[in-house]
Write an enzyme that holds these catalytic residues in place. Structure first.
Site, mmCIF file in Angstrom:
data_model
loop_
_atom_site.group_PDB
_atom_site.id
_atom_site.type_symbol
_atom_site.label_atom_id
_atom_site.label_comp_id
_atom_site.label_asym_id
_atom_site.label_seq_id
_atom_site.Cartn_x
_atom_site.Cartn_y
_atom_site.Cartn_z
ATOM 1 C CG HIS A 1 -4.526 -3.383 2.333
ATOM 2 N ND1 HIS A 1 -3.534 -2.784 3.310
ATOM 3 C CD2 HIS A 1 -5.185 -1.913 2.016
ATOM 4 C CE1 HIS A 1 -3.533 -1.600 3.472
ATOM 5 N NE2 HIS A 1 -4.572 -0.951 2.763
ATOM 6 C CD GLU B 1 -2.742 -6.343 4.813
ATOM 7 O OE1 GLU B 1 -3.081 -5.034 5.174
ATOM 8 O OE2 GLU B 1 -2.041 -6.452 3.652
ATOM 9 C CB CYS C 1 -1.012 -0.030 1.147
ATOM 10 S SG CYS C 1 -2.443 0.975 1.021
#
EC number: 4.3.2.10
Length: 210
Positions: free
Chosen positions: A185, A187, A79
């Site tokens: 992102h 995750e 990011c």
């Protein structure tokens, strides 16, 4: 072991939890000497480019990250962390970046080439389109990942491994040798994001060649 750079502007909790789920050994630190021991570096980030660079500079992490990139070990920005890898940004005033990748960071114009308006920030799920091959993409089909950003990289096509469409082509995964970035992102991107992180972990364990 993967070193996560803790400079006060990273989404450390979600990133570290993702690494835990994948069984990766990691540690978090703001100490360049400690981070230098890592087999790979992960640079997360949320917030404004200029503030992030101010933090990296004040902690002595800017020269460390540049030296680490030269070492040939994997370095991944996520990011805002990806944006910091570039030369500069005009977010809240001009600021120099790490200059590990060619290009600049600019605000989404909010109007496409045909004059149609679109919302900024780019927020939500969007599909990756693969471009230049990368070990990060090994074994992973084109799929949707989760974005939240108002600025994008303007860079050379040769380093764009995957892009997304949002008013224009958005570099989503970029790399040059051992320096890599993901604008989204991973995750928060389900199985696809976890698979991408797993490939990064494999790089840190020298299971793939950069």
């Amino acid at each position: 072991m993967i070193g996560i750079v803790d400079y006060g502007m990273g989404n450390l909790f979600s990133v570290s939890k993702a690494l835990e789920r994948l069984g990766a050994d990691y540690f978090m630190s703001s100490d360049p000497e400690k981070l230098a021991e890592a087999k790979a570096i992960l640079l997360p980030g949320v917030g404004a480019f200029k503030d992030a660079m101010d933090q990296l500079n004040s902690l002595g992490l800017t020269p460390f990250l540049k030296d680490y990139a030269v070492s040939g070990r994997p370095l991944l920005g996520i990011c805002l962390g990806m944006q910091l890898l570039f030369e500069n940004s005009n977010e809240y005033g001009f600021a120099e970046g790490l200059s590990l990748l060619p290009g600049t960071i600019r605000h989404f114009p909010g109007v496409d080439a045909e004059g149609n308006s679109y919302k900024v920030p780019h927020m939500g799920w969007n599909k990756l389109k693969y471009q230049v091959p990368s070990p990060l993409l090994d074994g992973i089909e084109e799929s949707h990942v989760y974005f939240v950003h108002s600025y994008l990289a303007k860079t050379d096509s040769e380093i764009i491994n995957a892009s997304a469409d949002y008013g224009e082509e958005v570099p989503a995964i970029v790399s040059r040798n051992n320096v890599m970035g993901m604008q989204f992102h991973p995750e928060k991107s389900g199985e696809t994001g976890m698979a991408l992180l797993r490939n990064f972990i494999n790089m840190s364990e020298s299971k793939v060649t950069l």
